[in-house]
Motif scaffolding. Structure first.
Motif, PDB file in Angstrom:
ATOM      1  N   ARG A 299       0.831  -1.205   0.000  1.00  0.00           N
ATOM      2  CA  ARG A 299       0.000   0.000   0.000  1.00  0.00           C
ATOM      3  C   ARG A 299       0.868   1.260   0.000  1.00  0.00           C
ATOM      4  N   LYS A 300       1.971   1.240   0.771  1.00  0.00           N
ATOM      5  CA  LYS A 300       2.878   2.383   0.794  1.00  0.00           C
ATOM      6  C   LYS A 300       3.471   2.616  -0.593  1.00  0.00           C
ATOM      7  N   LEU A 301       3.892   1.533  -1.253  1.00  0.00           N
ATOM      8  CA  LEU A 301       4.450   1.675  -2.605  1.00  0.00           C
ATOM      9  C   LEU A 301       3.413   2.235  -3.577  1.00  0.00           C
ATOM     10  N   ILE A 302       2.208   1.743  -3.501  1.00  0.00           N
ATOM     11  CA  ILE A 302       1.136   2.205  -4.391  1.00  0.00           C
ATOM     12  C   ILE A 302       0.858   3.688  -4.160  1.00  0.00           C
ATOM     13  N   GLN A 303       0.850   4.102  -2.906  1.00  0.00           N
ATOM     14  CA  GLN A 303       0.566   5.512  -2.599  1.00  0.00           C
ATOM     15  C   GLN A 303       1.677   6.439  -3.082  1.00  0.00           C
ATOM     16  N   LEU A 304       2.896   5.917  -3.205  1.00  0.00           N
ATOM     17  CA  LEU A 304       4.016   6.743  -3.650  1.00  0.00           C
ATOM     18  C   LEU A 304       4.235   6.674  -5.161  1.00  0.00           C
ATOM     19  N   ALA A 305       3.484   5.829  -5.841  1.00  0.00           N
ATOM     20  CA  ALA A 305       3.643   5.693  -7.297  1.00  0.00           C
ATOM     21  C   ALA A 305       3.084   6.932  -7.996  1.00  0.00           C
ATOM     22  N   LYS A 306       3.665   7.215  -9.157  1.00  0.00           N
ATOM     23  CA  LYS A 306       3.213   8.344  -9.976  1.00  0.00           C
ATOM     24  C   LYS A 306       2.970   7.846 -11.391  1.00  0.00           C
TER      25      LYS A 306
ATOM     26  N   ILE B  31      14.327  -6.030   1.034  1.00  0.00           N
ATOM     27  CA  ILE B  31      13.291  -5.231   0.367  1.00  0.00           C
ATOM     28  C   ILE B  31      12.343  -4.638   1.414  1.00  0.00           C
ATOM     29  N   ALA B  32      11.935  -5.458   2.380  1.00  0.00           N
ATOM     30  CA  ALA B  32      11.012  -4.981   3.414  1.00  0.00           C
ATOM     31  C   ALA B  32      11.623  -3.816   4.199  1.00  0.00           C
ATOM     32  N   ALA B  33      12.896  -3.948   4.579  1.00  0.00           N
ATOM     33  CA  ALA B  33      13.557  -2.875   5.333  1.00  0.00           C
ATOM     34  C   ALA B  33      13.651  -1.603   4.491  1.00  0.00           C
ATOM     35  N   ALA B  34      13.930  -1.761   3.205  1.00  0.00           N
ATOM     36  CA  ALA B  34      14.037  -0.589   2.328  1.00  0.00           C
ATOM     37  C   ALA B  34      12.687   0.108   2.188  1.00  0.00           C
ATOM     38  N   VAL B  35      11.617  -0.655   1.979  1.00  0.00           N
ATOM     39  CA  VAL B  35      10.284  -0.052   1.840  1.00  0.00           C
ATOM     40  C   VAL B  35       9.853   0.577   3.162  1.00  0.00           C
ATOM     41  N   ASP B  36      10.175  -0.087   4.277  1.00  0.00           N
ATOM     42  CA  ASP B  36       9.815   0.476   5.579  1.00  0.00           C
ATOM     43  C   ASP B  36      10.498   1.821   5.825  1.00  0.00           C
TER      44      ASP B  36
END
Length: 125
Positions: A75-82, A112-117
């Motif tokens: 969800r965080k990745l989706i919200q930051l997508a453009k 990957i999880a640590a990077a996205v977090d």
């Protein structure tokens, strides 16, 4: 288990990257091996131990917490997508995600999880 400093590169690779999903590939590799079994035996033993460990962890229980954490990361990745336009076509573009060098030895999924977090939350207000 031997200390980390004594582990071979192959052993570290097996421990980081081989999981339950790789069982068919490892069995196929085993079935196709016609070489020196005295040389290959320790490698297959290492792969088998890792697959058994991965299978026990995967099938013994499936806690909901990792699933919810992964969903939150998605969800965080989706919200930051453009949306970007390239040659008249629309593409979803995700942010570049920094991963520090000290995370190099982490499992792929954990890195990957640590990077996205570490990404900032989208300012929705």
């Amino acid at each position: 288990m031997r200390p980390e400093a004594e582990k071979s590169d192959v052993q570290r690779l097996v421990e980081r990257e081989i999981g339950a999903a790789d069982i068919p590939a490892v069995l196929d590799l085993l079935s196709r091996t016609a070489g020196n079994w005295e040389e290959m035996g320790p490698m297959f033993a290492m792969l088998a131990r890792r697959l058994v460990d991965a299978t026990v962890v995967t099938f013994d229980s499936w806690p909901i917490d990792p699933v919810l954490n992964d969903a939150a990361r998605w969800r965080k990745l989706i919200q930051l997508a453009k949306w970007v336009e390239i040659d008249g076509e629309s593409y979803a573009q995700f942010p570049k995600i920094y991963s520090p060098a000290e995370h190099d030895e982490m499992l792929f999924e954990d890195r990957i999880a640590a990077a996205v977090d570490s990404l900032p939350d989208r300012d929705r207000w």
